[in-house]
Design a protein around this motif. Structure first.
Motif, PDB file in Angstrom:
ATOM      1  N   PRO A   1      16.409   1.466 -27.012  1.00 35.59           N
ATOM      2  CA  PRO A   1      16.366   2.085 -25.550  1.00 35.59           C
ATOM      3  C   PRO A   1      15.211   2.377 -25.179  1.00 35.59           C
ATOM      4  N   GLU A   2      14.344   2.646 -26.099  1.00 33.98           N
ATOM      5  CA  GLU A   2      12.928   3.065 -25.629  1.00 33.98           C
ATOM      6  C   GLU A   2      12.114   1.954 -24.569  1.00 33.98           C
ATOM      7  N   LEU A   3      12.582   0.632 -24.799  1.00 35.39           N
ATOM      8  CA  LEU A   3      11.956  -0.242 -23.821  1.00 35.39           C
ATOM      9  C   LEU A   3      12.835  -0.506 -22.479  1.00 35.39           C
ATOM     10  N   HIS A   4      13.811   0.049 -22.622  1.00 35.14           N
ATOM     11  CA  HIS A   4      14.697  -0.039 -21.125  1.00 35.14           C
ATOM     12  C   HIS A   4      14.731   1.357 -20.448  1.00 35.14           C
ATOM     13  N   LEU A   5      13.949   2.098 -20.505  1.00 33.62           N
ATOM     14  CA  LEU A   5      14.174   3.792 -20.088  1.00 33.62           C
ATOM     15  C   LEU A   5      14.616   3.643 -18.622  1.00 33.62           C
ATOM     16  N   LYS A   6      13.870   2.972 -17.868  1.00 32.99           N
ATOM     17  CA  LYS A   6      13.929   2.908 -16.308  1.00 32.99           C
ATOM     18  C   LYS A   6      15.458   2.374 -15.966  1.00 32.99           C
ATOM     19  N   SER A   7      15.800   1.416 -16.735  1.00 34.27           N
ATOM     20  CA  SER A   7      17.112   0.655 -16.188  1.00 34.27           C
ATOM     21  C   SER A   7      18.224   1.507 -16.739  1.00 34.27           C
ATOM     22  N   LEU A   8      18.165   2.192 -17.922  1.00 33.18           N
ATOM     23  CA  LEU A   8      19.113   3.044 -18.551  1.00 33.18           C
ATOM     24  C   LEU A   8      19.441   4.161 -17.872  1.00 33.18           C
ATOM     25  N   ALA A   9      18.106   4.941 -17.436  1.00 31.70           N
ATOM     26  CA  ALA A   9      18.120   6.190 -16.614  1.00 31.70           C
ATOM     27  C   ALA A   9      18.768   5.772 -15.144  1.00 31.70           C
ATOM     28  N   ALA A  10      18.780   4.551 -14.657  1.00 33.90           N
ATOM     29  CA  ALA A  10      19.101   4.517 -13.332  1.00 33.90           C
ATOM     30  C   ALA A  10      20.603   4.452 -13.296  1.00 33.90           C
ATOM     31  N   HIS A  11      21.260   4.204 -14.334  1.00 32.34           N
ATOM     32  CA  HIS A  11      22.518   3.711 -14.326  1.00 32.34           C
ATOM     33  C   HIS A  11      23.486   5.134 -14.587  1.00 32.34           C
ATOM     34  N   SER A  12      23.394   6.231 -13.883  1.00 36.42           N
ATOM     35  CA  SER A  12      23.975   7.600 -13.903  1.00 36.42           C
ATOM     36  C   SER A  12      25.503   7.558 -14.255  1.00 36.42           C
ATOM     37  N   HIS A  13      25.990   6.602 -13.423  1.00 34.45           N
ATOM     38  CA  HIS A  13      27.598   6.468 -13.571  1.00 34.45           C
ATOM     39  C   HIS A  13      27.966   6.118 -14.730  1.00 34.45           C
ATOM     40  N   CYS A  14      27.332   5.221 -15.435  1.00 34.66           N
ATOM     41  CA  CYS A  14      27.479   4.828 -16.953  1.00 34.66           C
ATOM     42  C   CYS A  14      27.552   6.050 -17.966  1.00 34.66           C
ATOM     43  N   MET A  15      26.399   6.736 -17.778  1.00 36.55           N
ATOM     44  CA  MET A  15      25.955   7.874 -18.528  1.00 36.55           C
ATOM     45  C   MET A  15      27.199   8.917 -18.476  1.00 36.55           C
ATOM     46  N   ALA A  16      27.506   9.057 -16.964  1.00 38.06           N
ATOM     47  CA  ALA A  16      28.660  10.099 -16.692  1.00 38.06           C
ATOM     48  C   ALA A  16      29.916   9.718 -17.381  1.00 38.06           C
ATOM     49  N   THR A  17      30.302   8.341 -17.659  1.00 40.10           N
ATOM     50  CA  THR A  17      31.445   8.028 -18.256  1.00 40.10           C
ATOM     51  C   THR A  17      31.493   8.390 -19.809  1.00 40.10           C
ATOM     52  N   ILE A  18      30.391   8.215 -20.264  1.00 44.62           N
ATOM     53  CA  ILE A  18      30.021   8.575 -21.672  1.00 44.62           C
ATOM     54  C   ILE A  18      30.148  10.025 -22.034  1.00 44.62           C
TER      55      ILE A  18
END
Length: 430
Positions: free
Chosen positions: A288-305
């Motif tokens: 995940p540390e190599l893809h911080l920008k992309s992961l953080a941009a998907h707030s809707h995905c994190m919200a479902t978690i």
């Protein structure tokens, strides 16, 4: 009779993985049924070896699996394989248990890969020492890697005693490499020219290894029938993150979950896919540390978690999966991102390795075994529920449990204790 080799070396960095992959690729392309195994708890090498062999690559580890399970895995594969390859780990005698212990247990002929780039006749002395160090081993010969010239190869070959077979040499070639990063090899899916690299490496193999009928053969015992475990996860829907950020998954773990009755579905947080409808969630390790920008941009995905957690549904978060659930993750370069935030605190990637080794976790269902390998350090106010132990019985990785969430740096090998592994997804305390 099945052709078989155990690929070993006197140290890491000698070229074991690429040569094993080249052997698998060549014989697979020739129409042979090739099955490859990787010694030890490794996620990255098996990705390369799987692409080369056209078949999933399983791990063999005497600590995590035990002797009988290792024998059983290889015996099962040999039932429909023309060629069995097992890649060792580190140097042949490094670690407890070592690659030598596994090769001796399985009775496999050992092909020794030796980087000869900085030696001549001393090559023979080192090879002879390795051969004589452990009488349990059957040596199939020695392959010299990174050889400078034909004359250099002749010096190396002439240095070997008659008791050691010369299996040829591979010339020094900058193209005979696989890209690496901080946890090991770059994932197979991230190497766009992987097939071309494998083809080039296969063409560099000496004829003794390219000719299938010149490879040593062995008769493997029939696998022993065993009763499957109880179906503790019957009908349970488990969602699993799987992409370039979350890819550290043992095939044996996935197979066991299905055997226990679970229904598996996969989604990509990196692509912003929403958590599918499920009863439990598994966030494995990865990058995940190599893809911080992309992961953080998907707030809707994190919200479902977060919604899944708020509903009290189980989550298992291993290593990179745990850092993804932290409030913040910072890369080695200093880039940072606010992520899911289910665990108070911050994970920061360090310039040097933080932890590496085999560990075990004591649970109410017995001992669950696995390993740890990470560069990040996690600082949290959450108190550990328990700790794993390393091979010296010292305190190992912390395990955090809260409201159905289990988070730890430990990568568990589920078949070491199926009943304990099931508890992760039933939301029961370990």
């Amino acid at each position: 009779m099945t052709r078989a080799l155990f690929i070993a070396a006197p140290a890491s960095g000698q070229g074991k993985t690429l040569i094993t992959a080249a052997l698998a690729w060549h014989h697979h392309q020739e129409g042979q049924r090739v099955r490859v195994f990787k010694t030890g708890p490794d996620f990255l090498d098996p990705m390369i070896l799987s692409e080369a062999s056209g078949h999933p690559v399983l791990n063999l580890d005497l600590f995590m699996m035990g002797k009988e399970a290792c024998r059983q895995q290889v015996s099962e594969a040999a039932q429909d394989a023309d060629l069995i390859l097992v890649e060792g780990v580190m140097g042949l005698f490094d670690g407890i248990p070592s690659s030598a212990d596994l090769a001796a247990l399985l009775g496999l002929p050992v092909l020794m890969i030796m980087d000869a780039s900085a030696m001549a006749q001393t090559f023979g002395a080192l090879a002879l020492g390795l051969k004589n160090y452990d009488a349990r081993l059957n040596f199939a010969g020695v392959l010299a890697n990174r050889v400078g010239s034909l004359h250099h190869a002749q010096l190396l070959a002439s240095s070997l005693p008659t008791s050691l077979a010369w299996q040829g040499s591979i010339a020094r070639d900058p193209a005979l490499t696989l890209p690496e990063r901080h946890l090991g090899l770059v994932q197979a899916a991230e190497v766009p020219d992987l097939k071309a690299r494998l083809t080039h490496a296969a063409q560099a193999l000496p004829e003794t290894l390219r000719c299938f009928h010149k490879l040593p053969s062995i008769t493997f015992p029939a696998p022993t029938p065993s009763a499957p475990p109880e179906r503790w996860l019957e009908g349970l829907r488990i969602a699993i993150a799987q992409d370039r950020a979350f890819s550290f998954l043992y095939p044996a773990n996935l197979s066991l979950l299905r055997t226990l009755g679970a229904q598996l579905s996969f989604f990509s947080p990196l692509q912003g896919e929403l958590l599918p409808s499920c009863d439990a969630l598994w966030l494995p390790g990865g990058y995940p540390e190599l893809h911080l920008k992309s992961l953080a941009a998907h707030s809707h995905c994190m919200a479902t978690i977060r919604q899944h957690h708020e509903a009290g549904k189980p989550i298992l978060a291993e290593c990179g999966g745990m850092t993804y659930l932290a409030q913040r993750l910072t890369s080695k370069e200093g880039d940072c991102a606010d992520l899911v935030g289910l665990i108070p605190g911050e994970a920061t990637v360090q310039p040097r390795l933080v932890a590496l080794g085999l560990q075990s976790l004591q649970t109410p269902q017995g001992e669950l075994r696995g390993h740890t390998f990470h560069y990040s350090r996690f600082e949290t106010t959450l108190l550990p529920t328990s700790h794993a132990q390393n091979a010296r019985n010292e305190e190992g990785e912390a395990v955090y449990c809260t409201k159905g969430l289990t988070a730890t740096y430990l990568h568990s090998y589920f078949p070491s204790n199926p009943r304990a592994a099931a508890q992760f997804f039933l939301g029961k305390a370990l």
